[in-house]
Design a protein around this motif. Structure first.
Motif, PDB file in Angstrom:
ATOM      1  N   TRP A  23     -32.549  -5.025  16.010  1.00  0.00           N
ATOM      2  CA  TRP A  23     -32.077  -4.536  14.715  1.00  0.00           C
ATOM      3  C   TRP A  23     -30.630  -4.062  14.768  1.00  0.00           C
ATOM      4  O   TRP A  23     -30.162  -3.571  15.790  1.00  0.00           O
ATOM      5  CB  TRP A  23     -32.955  -3.372  14.252  1.00  0.00           C
ATOM      6  CG  TRP A  23     -34.396  -3.733  14.112  1.00  0.00           C
ATOM      7  CD1 TRP A  23     -35.331  -3.809  15.119  1.00  0.00           C
ATOM      8  CD2 TRP A  23     -35.085  -4.073  12.913  1.00  0.00           C
ATOM      9  NE1 TRP A  23     -36.550  -4.179  14.610  1.00  0.00           N
ATOM     10  CE2 TRP A  23     -36.423  -4.342  13.263  1.00  0.00           C
ATOM     11  CE3 TRP A  23     -34.695  -4.167  11.577  1.00  0.00           C
ATOM     12  CZ2 TRP A  23     -37.378  -4.705  12.318  1.00  0.00           C
ATOM     13  CZ3 TRP A  23     -35.642  -4.527  10.635  1.00  0.00           C
ATOM     14  CH2 TRP A  23     -36.969  -4.792  11.001  1.00  0.00           C
ATOM     15  N   ASP A  24     -29.950  -4.178  13.616  1.00  0.00           N
ATOM     16  CA  ASP A  24     -28.617  -3.600  13.416  1.00  0.00           C
ATOM     17  C   ASP A  24     -28.738  -2.430  12.460  1.00  0.00           C
ATOM     18  O   ASP A  24     -29.488  -2.490  11.474  1.00  0.00           O
ATOM     19  CB  ASP A  24     -27.653  -4.639  12.816  1.00  0.00           C
ATOM     20  CG  ASP A  24     -27.300  -5.746  13.797  1.00  0.00           C
ATOM     21  OD1 ASP A  24     -27.050  -5.431  14.969  1.00  0.00           O
ATOM     22  OD2 ASP A  24     -27.289  -6.920  13.380  1.00  0.00           O
ATOM     23  N   ARG A  25     -27.978  -1.385  12.737  1.00  0.00           N
ATOM     24  CA  ARG A  25     -27.940  -0.240  11.829  1.00  0.00           C
ATOM     25  C   ARG A  25     -26.857  -0.487  10.798  1.00  0.00           C
ATOM     26  O   ARG A  25     -25.674  -0.626  11.128  1.00  0.00           O
ATOM     27  CB  ARG A  25     -27.650   1.034  12.613  1.00  0.00           C
ATOM     28  CG  ARG A  25     -27.779   2.308  11.783  1.00  0.00           C
ATOM     29  CD  ARG A  25     -29.217   2.643  11.501  1.00  0.00           C
ATOM     30  NE  ARG A  25     -29.354   3.918  10.797  1.00  0.00           N
ATOM     31  CZ  ARG A  25     -30.509   4.422  10.409  1.00  0.00           C
ATOM     32  NH1 ARG A  25     -31.634   3.766  10.666  1.00  0.00           N
ATOM     33  NH2 ARG A  25     -30.565   5.576   9.776  1.00  0.00           N
ATOM     34  N   THR A  26     -27.253  -0.550   9.535  1.00  0.00           N
ATOM     35  CA  THR A  26     -26.315  -0.777   8.442  1.00  0.00           C
ATOM     36  C   THR A  26     -26.399   0.405   7.485  1.00  0.00           C
ATOM     37  O   THR A  26     -27.410   0.575   6.793  1.00  0.00           O
ATOM     38  CB  THR A  26     -26.637  -2.080   7.694  1.00  0.00           C
ATOM     39  OG1 THR A  26     -26.655  -3.158   8.630  1.00  0.00           O
ATOM     40  CG2 THR A  26     -25.603  -2.357   6.614  1.00  0.00           C
ATOM     41  N   THR A  71     -27.439   3.662   6.294  1.00  0.00           N
ATOM     42  CA  THR A  71     -28.501   4.592   6.696  1.00  0.00           C
ATOM     43  C   THR A  71     -29.814   3.873   6.979  1.00  0.00           C
ATOM     44  O   THR A  71     -30.862   4.513   7.105  1.00  0.00           O
ATOM     45  CB  THR A  71     -28.734   5.632   5.584  1.00  0.00           C
ATOM     46  OG1 THR A  71     -29.079   4.946   4.360  1.00  0.00           O
ATOM     47  CG2 THR A  71     -27.488   6.472   5.353  1.00  0.00           C
ATOM     48  N   GLY A  72     -29.796   2.544   7.064  1.00  0.00           N
ATOM     49  CA  GLY A  72     -31.031   1.810   7.293  1.00  0.00           C
ATOM     50  C   GLY A  72     -30.875   0.709   8.328  1.00  0.00           C
ATOM     51  O   GLY A  72     -29.770   0.403   8.788  1.00  0.00           O
ATOM     52  N   TRP A  73     -32.007   0.114   8.695  1.00  0.00           N
ATOM     53  CA  TRP A  73     -32.034  -0.961   9.674  1.00  0.00           C
ATOM     54  C   TRP A  73     -32.145  -2.316   8.992  1.00  0.00           C
ATOM     55  O   TRP A  73     -32.863  -2.466   8.005  1.00  0.00           O
ATOM     56  CB  TRP A  73     -33.230  -0.796  10.614  1.00  0.00           C
ATOM     57  CG  TRP A  73     -33.174   0.379  11.527  1.00  0.00           C
ATOM     58  CD1 TRP A  73     -33.888   1.546  11.429  1.00  0.00           C
ATOM     59  CD2 TRP A  73     -32.374   0.514  12.707  1.00  0.00           C
ATOM     60  NE1 TRP A  73     -33.572   2.389  12.458  1.00  0.00           N
ATOM     61  CE2 TRP A  73     -32.652   1.785  13.268  1.00  0.00           C
ATOM     62  CE3 TRP A  73     -31.448  -0.316  13.350  1.00  0.00           C
ATOM     63  CZ2 TRP A  73     -32.041   2.241  14.428  1.00  0.00           C
ATOM     64  CZ3 TRP A  73     -30.841   0.138  14.512  1.00  0.00           C
ATOM     65  CH2 TRP A  73     -31.131   1.406  15.035  1.00  0.00           C
ATOM     66  N   THR A  74     -31.444  -3.301   9.535  1.00  0.00           N
ATOM     67  CA  THR A  74     -31.590  -4.681   9.082  1.00  0.00           C
ATOM     68  C   THR A  74     -31.906  -5.545  10.304  1.00  0.00           C
ATOM     69  O   THR A  74     -31.373  -5.326  11.390  1.00  0.00           O
ATOM     70  CB  THR A  74     -30.309  -5.210   8.405  1.00  0.00           C
ATOM     71  OG1 THR A  74     -29.207  -5.114   9.323  1.00  0.00           O
ATOM     72  CG2 THR A  74     -30.000  -4.421   7.143  1.00  0.00           C
ATOM     73  N   TYR A  75     -32.790  -6.517  10.104  1.00  0.00           N
ATOM     74  CA  TYR A  75     -33.190  -7.397  11.200  1.00  0.00           C
ATOM     75  C   TYR A  75     -31.978  -8.205  11.651  1.00  0.00           C
ATOM     76  O   TYR A  75     -31.286  -8.815  10.841  1.00  0.00           O
ATOM     77  CB  TYR A  75     -34.294  -8.335  10.717  1.00  0.00           C
ATOM     78  CG  TYR A  75     -35.151  -8.911  11.816  1.00  0.00           C
ATOM     79  CD1 TYR A  75     -36.291  -8.226  12.256  1.00  0.00           C
ATOM     80  CD2 TYR A  75     -34.842 -10.130  12.413  1.00  0.00           C
ATOM     81  CE1 TYR A  75     -37.087  -8.751  13.258  1.00  0.00           C
ATOM     82  CE2 TYR A  75     -35.638 -10.654  13.413  1.00  0.00           C
ATOM     83  CZ  TYR A  75     -36.763  -9.961  13.835  1.00  0.00           C
ATOM     84  OH  TYR A  75     -37.544 -10.488  14.830  1.00  0.00           O
ATOM     85  N   ALA A  76     -31.697  -8.200  12.937  1.00  0.00           N
ATOM     86  CA  ALA A  76     -30.499  -8.862  13.464  1.00  0.00           C
ATOM     87  C   ALA A  76     -30.558 -10.370  13.239  1.00  0.00           C
ATOM     88  O   ALA A  76     -31.611 -10.995  13.379  1.00  0.00           O
ATOM     89  CB  ALA A  76     -30.344  -8.561  14.945  1.00  0.00           C
ATOM     90  N   GLY A  91     -18.752   1.846  18.404  1.00  0.00           N
ATOM     91  CA  GLY A  91     -19.266   2.663  17.312  1.00  0.00           C
ATOM     92  C   GLY A  91     -20.492   2.095  16.633  1.00  0.00           C
ATOM     93  O   GLY A  91     -21.071   2.751  15.759  1.00  0.00           O
ATOM     94  N   ASP A  92     -20.922   0.897  17.021  1.00  0.00           N
ATOM     95  CA  ASP A  92     -22.102   0.299  16.408  1.00  0.00           C
ATOM     96  C   ASP A  92     -23.379   0.961  16.928  1.00  0.00           C
ATOM     97  O   ASP A  92     -23.432   1.489  18.041  1.00  0.00           O
ATOM     98  CB  ASP A  92     -22.170  -1.199  16.690  1.00  0.00           C
ATOM     99  CG  ASP A  92     -21.241  -2.006  15.793  1.00  0.00           C
ATOM    100  OD1 ASP A  92     -20.649  -1.399  14.867  1.00  0.00           O
ATOM    101  OD2 ASP A  92     -21.105  -3.223  16.009  1.00  0.00           O
ATOM    102  N   VAL A  93     -24.412   0.895  16.076  1.00  0.00           N
ATOM    103  CA  VAL A  93     -25.746   1.376  16.447  1.00  0.00           C
ATOM    104  C   VAL A  93     -26.700   0.196  16.343  1.00  0.00           C
ATOM    105  O   VAL A  93     -26.760  -0.474  15.304  1.00  0.00           O
ATOM    106  CB  VAL A  93     -26.228   2.518  15.525  1.00  0.00           C
ATOM    107  CG1 VAL A  93     -27.628   2.977  15.927  1.00  0.00           C
ATOM    108  CG2 VAL A  93     -25.256   3.686  15.549  1.00  0.00           C
TER     109      VAL A  93
END
Length: 219
Positions: free
Chosen positions: A36-39, A41-46, A58-60
């Motif tokens: 997953w990527d943090r976008t 305040t939420g998660w999106t499937y990579a 700085g990415d989560v």
């Protein structure tokens, strides 16, 4: 067929499909690590795999072990996912980047037989500027295990066996409001309010038809 018999036949004909749908609790899925990527305040499937993804400083990014049918059904990582918190003790360097990783080992229900998931954890990987997510993960969560197709099978040695195997898993619980609106079972395992109301409405209609039929005969 008389109206009385037709009304009596209507009730089970409508109720059985509804109750059958409510009792359905098994679905086919796969047990694997999702990425997953943090976008915001939420998660999106990579959209890329960890071996090809190149995060910026700085990415989560997150990993979640669970049983799911596909990306639409996949469980998101849980817990804190704030870069400033995760990487607070890792100062920036000109020759590297920092990637905050959230590693969620899932629940006992999703674990392979005989294994228990470790507690979820976070880590700040400081890696070369051109490093992939897989390299960042290897820096903080060894040992990793891959299959012959380069599918990520284990993080920090979990699970010890298996890789993306197909399993039968309980249907994921929905919120009470969502389940009720859809006429599906709620989190407590019972039928939703919407389903009960629908069944009650059918019963009322059937009773009304019987009453009307009897009234006409008496008339």
């Amino acid at each position: 067929m008389s109206r009385r018999r037709a009304a009596a036949a209507l009730l089970p004909a409508v109720l059985l499909p509804l109750l059958g749908a409510a009792g359905q609790a098994q679905a086919t899925g796969y047990r694997y690590w999702s990425f997953w990527d943090r976008t915001g305040t939420g998660w999106t499937y990579a959209t890329q795999g960890p071996a090809t993804a190149r995060p910026d400083d700085g990415d989560v990014q997150g990993f979640r072990f669970a049983v799911s049918a596909d990306s639409q059904d996949a469980s998101r990582p849980r817990g804190a996912a704030d870069f400033a918190t995760i990487c607070a003790k890792t100062p920036a360097r000109d020759d590297s980047k920092r990637v905050a990783l959230v590693i969620d080992f899932g629940t006992p229900a999703d674990a392979p037989s005989g294994e228990r998931p470790p507690a979820a954890r976070t880590a700040c990987a400081q890696v070369p500027s051109d490093a992939s997510t897989a390299e960042a993960l290897a820096a903080v969560a060894k040992p990793l295990r891959y299959d012959t197709n380069a599918l990520l099978c284990a993080i920090a040695g979990y699970p010890q066996q298996g890789c993306g195997e197909q399993v039968s898993a309980p249907e994921k619980p929905k919120s009470t409001a969502t389940a009720a609106a859809a006429g599906q079972p709620t989190e407590d395992g019972g039928p939703s309010v919407g389903l009960i109301a629908g069944c009650a409405a059918v019963a009322v209609l059937a009773a009304a038809a019987l009453w009307q039929s009897r009234r006409r005969r008496r008339g």
